[in-house]
Design an enzyme around this catalytic site. Structure first.
Site, short mmCIF file in Angstrom:
data_model
loop_
_atom_site.label_atom_id
_atom_site.label_comp_id
_atom_site.label_asym_id
_atom_site.label_seq_id
_atom_site.Cartn_x
_atom_site.Cartn_y
_atom_site.Cartn_z
N ASP B 8 0.92 -1.21 -0.02
CA ASP B 8 0.03 0.05 -0.07
C ASP B 8 0.78 1.25 -0.18
OD1 ASP B 8 -1.73 1.99 0.45
OD2 ASP B 8 -2.26 1.37 2.40
N LYS B 70 3.10 10.95 -4.25
CA LYS B 70 2.10 10.41 -5.01
C LYS B 70 1.31 11.40 -5.49
CE LYS B 70 -1.45 6.94 -3.63
NZ LYS B 70 -1.88 6.10 -2.48
N GLU B 171 -6.88 0.66 -4.52
CA GLU B 171 -6.95 0.53 -3.40
C GLU B 171 -8.20 0.09 -2.54
OE1 GLU B 171 -5.69 4.48 -2.19
OE2 GLU B 171 -3.57 4.12 -2.97
N ASP B 193 -12.51 5.86 2.70
CA ASP B 193 -11.32 5.82 2.98
C ASP B 193 -10.75 6.92 3.48
OD1 ASP B 193 -8.48 5.77 3.02
OD2 ASP B 193 -8.25 4.71 1.14
#
Lengths: 163, 641
Positions: B8, B70, B171, B193
């Site tokens: 992850d 990211k 994800e 999330d």
């Protein structure tokens, strides 16, 4: 008649092959299961140790906050009294207990900043190049247990200011 | 074949896992942490610092510490998101020759995938150290909204780090895999999330053998860190109004405050009020100053209400975008540490009218799911031999009608277990093995599977013979029970087919009964054990007294014999406390016997003690003797001859 016998032999042979293939598969599966188990046993030991260490670290970290409070208390010169003396002893006892658990203070005196042990919370400009990365002040004490950092020392770090 | 590492690769934190024995396990990094900051820096001496080390030096090196790479990976420099982030990031970025982004680190310009590769490289090295072998294959997760170019760049990052990237997965898909929802056909799943720095919602639809992302949404600049900040601001303001001291300028005070705020946030997930207590936070002309504030869960919820409301609004619109209504959703999964907050759980539950899934650690669920995907690719998950468990405990009846369990319920079979038992009376010639199945504490409430007798036990005082009882269940659930007298080598056994065919309903009924009677059963068992104990104390005392002969003064003998009466009386009743206290009283008096014998022994060490020793040895070997003696089949003899 002969054909029938031949067919029977062929059937038996193919059944034999299937059995052999199955035997190999089962033997392999059994060996794997056995190996998995042995490997698990081995890794279990390290996992248990690491779980134990993690639990220790978690508890000890909370006690560091207590040590901070005591340390802060004696930064100011307290008035003389038996009561203050008792508190002072309590503080010493706390530090001794931490030491007994294997907790050691991380030094910062006269050292250069090293992120392996220290955490920078502020930078102070300096005009002297060789002072760059010097630890100016320890804001909060750091502690380690064995080779593991329990809490890095929080420090103020000198930064050479290039014109 | 090496394990496939599930990774992850998060905006703020990263985690990794592998499948072992069919289920995912998080791999700790070298520093012993289960997650690590997604941060990279290059020190002055050109040393590469990754994770926690990079974070610790960030203040000294703001322009050379790279976080949130990211947000930039696989994007064009001219993208609106990049332009917006550019203003917020302390490090320098520029447009590369092909229109992409480059980041300045350690005096060099690097692509975001090279930065991510440094993080992945550390994870690879740490995983190899922990697993003790090379790790080459990886599955890396990305947000569902990542486009082809962002996915490709993430894959490249993995390859630069030396991985063979087996797959890039979403994800939310990973989270669904971790919960095993990939097998639930035609289900619609929402993954909510709330990470450290970003908030994402996705709607998934499980089809024949695919998991399709129907819609996504979120806020790339809203996360758990904002919640911490709200608490810090509240403490500073409250403290200022109380004491007129502004602690926001004091470095140490602020440091201690940050820790306290984080702790308060965590605590308030399980308590309704938390005391923020920082003694000696600062000092002024009046002397030392302390901070003591109470933050209630309600107040905290009020502070962050705007964030929660916003997240729920986003969720509603994402569900709508997917073409569904909230009622169409079958499952809701919570991901990210912030979802531990009860108010978030409640808000999500209220929106969907169902309990969200939070049983897997929300910080680790994505990495776990990536590992599960690895397991599926590797065939690990398919190849698992399905092993059964025994639904009920198996064991035998021991003294006082107690059901002593040898194999506990839910034990994976095939398995075997053995334990040593003994006799309950002197010169007992045989023992009866009463094989039982059930979950209750007493034999009478359990199901009899079989009985057999092991005889030919040579005459011996109670507790002395050693009978080893072994239970063995094979993969088909066939139980074999064997009893063997270790003294004579004589043995007897019984084979019970398929645990005598209890139906599923029977098993469920027995379990429900057990729950309903748990307290009552425990009382009965305690009673039986207390009686056994009282009985055993009388027996051993009287035996010791007889063995000691005239070495014990008559006076003491009389005292002990007299003390026996109240205990014997108590043993006839059903009063647990009375039995226990009578046993204790008697033991205290009986101890005088031991004291006396030992004192004499010390005075004349050569002669005494041989009988005592004899009595001790078997007890060492057969620890269970005292409390778990086998029920005697001619109980009348129990009090000894």
């Amino acid at each position: 008649m002969e054909q029938d016998t031949q067919e029977e032999v062929n059937n038996d042979e193919s059944e034999f092959d299937t059995c052999q293939a199955e035997r190999d598969e089962y033997l392999d599966g059994w060996k794997r299961a056995k190996a998995d188990y042995l490997n698990l046993e081995k890794s279990l030991e390290t996992r248990v140790t690491s779980a134990k260490n993690n639990a220790e670290v978690k508890i000890l970290k909370d006690f560091l906050e207590l040590a901070d409070a005591f340390d802060q208390a004696f930064l100011i010169d307290p008035p003389d009294s038996p009561w203050v003396e008792g508190i002072k002893q309590t503080r010493e006892k706390l530090h001794a207990t931490l030491a007994k658990c294997g907790v050691v203070a991380i030094g910062t005196d006269g050292q250069k900043f090293d992120p392996n042990q220290h955490e920078a919370v502020e930078v102070v400009d300096t005009e002297e190049e060789d002072k760059d990365d010097d630890i100016i002040e320890e804001v909060q004490g750091g502690y380690a247990i064995k080779d593991r950092i329990l809490r890095p020392s929080r420090v103020k770090v000198a930064k050479y200011k290039q014109e | 074949m090496g394990k496939i590492l599930g990774i992850d690769l998060g905006t703020t934190n990263s985690a990794m896992a592998v499948v072992e024995g069919g289920s995912p396990r998080i791999i700790e990094n070298k520093e012993g942490n289960r997650t690590m900051p997604s941060m990279v820096a290059v020190s002055k001496s050109n040393e590469r610092l990754v994770g926690l080390l990079a974070k610790r030096q960030a203040v000294t090196n703001p322009t050379g510490t790279i976080f949130s790479a990211k947000r930039l990976i696989g994007r064009k420099f001219k993208d609106a998101e990049v332009q917006r982030d550019k203003a917020l990031l302390p490090y320098e970025i520029k447009e590369s020759t092909n229109g992409g982004v480059e980041i300045k680190v350690g005096g060099e310009w690097k692509r975001p995938e090279e930065i991510s590769a440094m993080i992945l490289g550390k994870m690879k090295a740490d995983a190899e150290e922990k697993l003790g072998g090379p790790v080459t294959d990886a599955i890396i997760t990305v947000p569902a909204y990542f486009d082809d170019s962002q996915r490709q760049a993430t894959k490249n990052a993995g390859e630069i780090a030396g991985f063979n990237v087996k797959r890039i997965i979403n994800e939310p898909t990973a989270a669904a895999l971790a919960y095993g929802f990939n097998t639930k056909k035609d289900e619609k799943i929402v993954v909510y999330d709330f990470g450290g720095g970003t908030f994402d919602v996705s709607v998934l639809e499980i089809a024949e053998d695919t998991i399709e992302v129907k819609s996504t949404g979120g806020d790339t600049h809203l996360g758990g860190d904002d919640f911490d900040q709200k608490i810090i601001e509240w403490i500073v303001k409250e403290y200022k109004s109380q004491s007129a001291i502004d602690i926001s300028k004091d470095t140490l005070a602020l440091q201690r405050l940050k820790e306290a705020a984080e702790k308060a946030k965590h605590e308030l997930s399980s308590t309704v009020e938390h005391e923020i207590n920082i003694p000696f936070i600062t000092s002024n002309a009046d002397g030392p100053q302390h901070l003591l504030l109470k933050l209630s869960r309600a107040k905290f919820e009020e502070l962050v209400a705007e964030y929660i409301t916003k997240s729920i609004k986003v969720t509603e619109s994402v569900v709508k975008d997917a073409g569904f209504t909230v009622n169409d959703i079958n499952e809701v999964i919570l991901v990210g540490g912030q979802t531990r907050m009860p108010a978030i759980k409640e808000a999500v539950k209220k929106l969907f009218g169902k309990e969200p899934n939070l049983s897997i650690n929300p910080d680790e669920v994505v990495a776990s799911g990536a590992a599960v995907q690895g397991g599926i690719l590797q065939g690990d998950v398919k190849d698992i031999l399905l092993l059964d468990v025994t639904p009920l405990s198996l064991g035998l009846e021991t003294l006082g009608g107690v059901f002593t369990k040898l194999i506990e319920k839910n034990t994976t079979i095939p398995t075997s277990k053995s334990q040593v038992f003994s006799t309950a009376a002197d010169s007992q010639p045989s023992v009866e093995i009463h094989v039982l199945q059930g979950v209750r504490e007493m034999a009478t409430d359990s199901k009899t599977l079989g009985r057999f007798i092991l005889d030919g036990i040579p005459p011996a005082p109670r507790g002395m013979p050693q009978v080893e009882v072994s239970f063995d269940i094979d993969a088909n659930g066939i139980l074999s029970v064997k009893a063997k007298d270790k003294g004579t080598g004589k043995e007897q056994s019984v084979r019970i087919e398929a645990s005598s065919g209890l139906s599923k309903e029977d098993i469920e009924k027995m379990k429900t009964d057990a729950e309903a009677h748990a307290a009552d059963d425990k009382k009965k068992k305690d009673m039986a054990e207390a009686k056994n104990m009282g009985d055993a104390v009388i027996y051993t005392t009287e035996k010791a007294m007889a063995d000691a002969g005239d070495k014990v003064p008559q006076e003491l003998k009389n005292e002990i014999t007299k003390a026996k009466d109240p205990l014997q009386e108590a043993l006839k009743t059903e009063d647990l406390d009375k039995i226990k206290s009578a046993t204790e009283d008697y033991s205290k008096i009986a101890q005088k016997l031991g004291e006396h014998v030992y004192k004499q022994e010390q005075e004349a060490p050569a002669k005494a003690g041989t009988t005592e020793q004899k009595g001790d040895n078997p007890a060492d070997n057969a620890k269970e003797v005292e409390h778990e003696e086998i029920k005697d089949d001619n109980k009348g003899n129990e009090s000894g001859s």
